[in-house]
Design a protein around this motif. Structure first.
Motif, PDB file in Angstrom:
ATOM      1  N   MET A  19       1.021  -1.191   0.064  1.00  7.27           N
ATOM      2  CA  MET A  19       0.149   0.011  -0.358  1.00  7.27           C
ATOM      3  C   MET A  19       0.479   1.766   0.215  1.00  7.27           C
ATOM      4  O   MET A  19       1.510   1.543   1.401  1.00  7.27           O
ATOM      5  CB  MET A  19      -1.430   0.156   1.426  1.00  7.27           C
ATOM      6  CG  MET A  19      -1.996   1.572   1.290  1.00  7.27           C
ATOM      7  SD  MET A  19      -3.187   1.431  -0.401  1.00  7.27           S
ATOM      8  CE  MET A  19      -4.261  -0.537   0.167  1.00  7.27           C
ATOM      9  N   GLY A  24      -2.311   4.050  -3.477  1.00  4.02           N
ATOM     10  CA  GLY A  24      -2.806   2.525  -3.520  1.00  4.02           C
ATOM     11  C   GLY A  24      -1.810   1.649  -3.358  1.00  4.02           C
ATOM     12  O   GLY A  24      -0.735   1.842  -3.649  1.00  4.02           O
ATOM     13  N   VAL A  25      -2.387   0.217  -3.440  1.00  2.00           N
ATOM     14  CA  VAL A  25      -1.930  -1.309  -3.686  1.00  2.00           C
ATOM     15  C   VAL A  25      -1.062  -0.440  -4.607  1.00  2.00           C
ATOM     16  O   VAL A  25      -1.534  -0.696  -6.631  1.00  2.00           O
ATOM     17  CB  VAL A  25      -2.439  -2.052  -3.651  1.00  2.00           C
ATOM     18  CG1 VAL A  25      -2.179  -3.561  -3.603  1.00  2.00           C
ATOM     19  CG2 VAL A  25      -3.394  -1.899  -2.511  1.00  2.00           C
TER      20      VAL A  25
END
Length: 85
Positions: A19, A24-25
């Protein structure tokens, strides 16, 4: 201003990826960099051989002794490098 120090290692995170604050990821083949500047450690990742670095969520904090940078990098690498899932 203190000189910046850093350590880098290529990693493959587990199925959940890593993350980041910015996007984000992120998943797949990544490069992990642990940086120390002015008593602050920051952990970043990038897609291997890409130009842009992303800050790992929760990957910032004070580091009183610059000699501990190798240990911090080893711990973060151990936590995030999960090629077997």
């Amino acid at each position: 201003m203190a000189d910046e120090q850093s350590r880098t290692t290529d990693i493959v995170p587990g199925p959940g990826g890593v993350m980041t604050d910015e996007v984000g990821v992120v998943t797949g083949d990544l490069t992990l960099r642990t940086e120390l500047a002015d008593g602050q450690v920051t952990v970043r990742v990038q897609y291997r051989d890409a130009d842009e670095w992303y800050t790992v969520t929760g990957g910032r904090g004070p580091l009183a002794d610059p000699a501990d940078l190798d240990t911090v990098h080893a711990i973060v690498t151990g936590l995030l490098h999960r090629p077997e899932g």
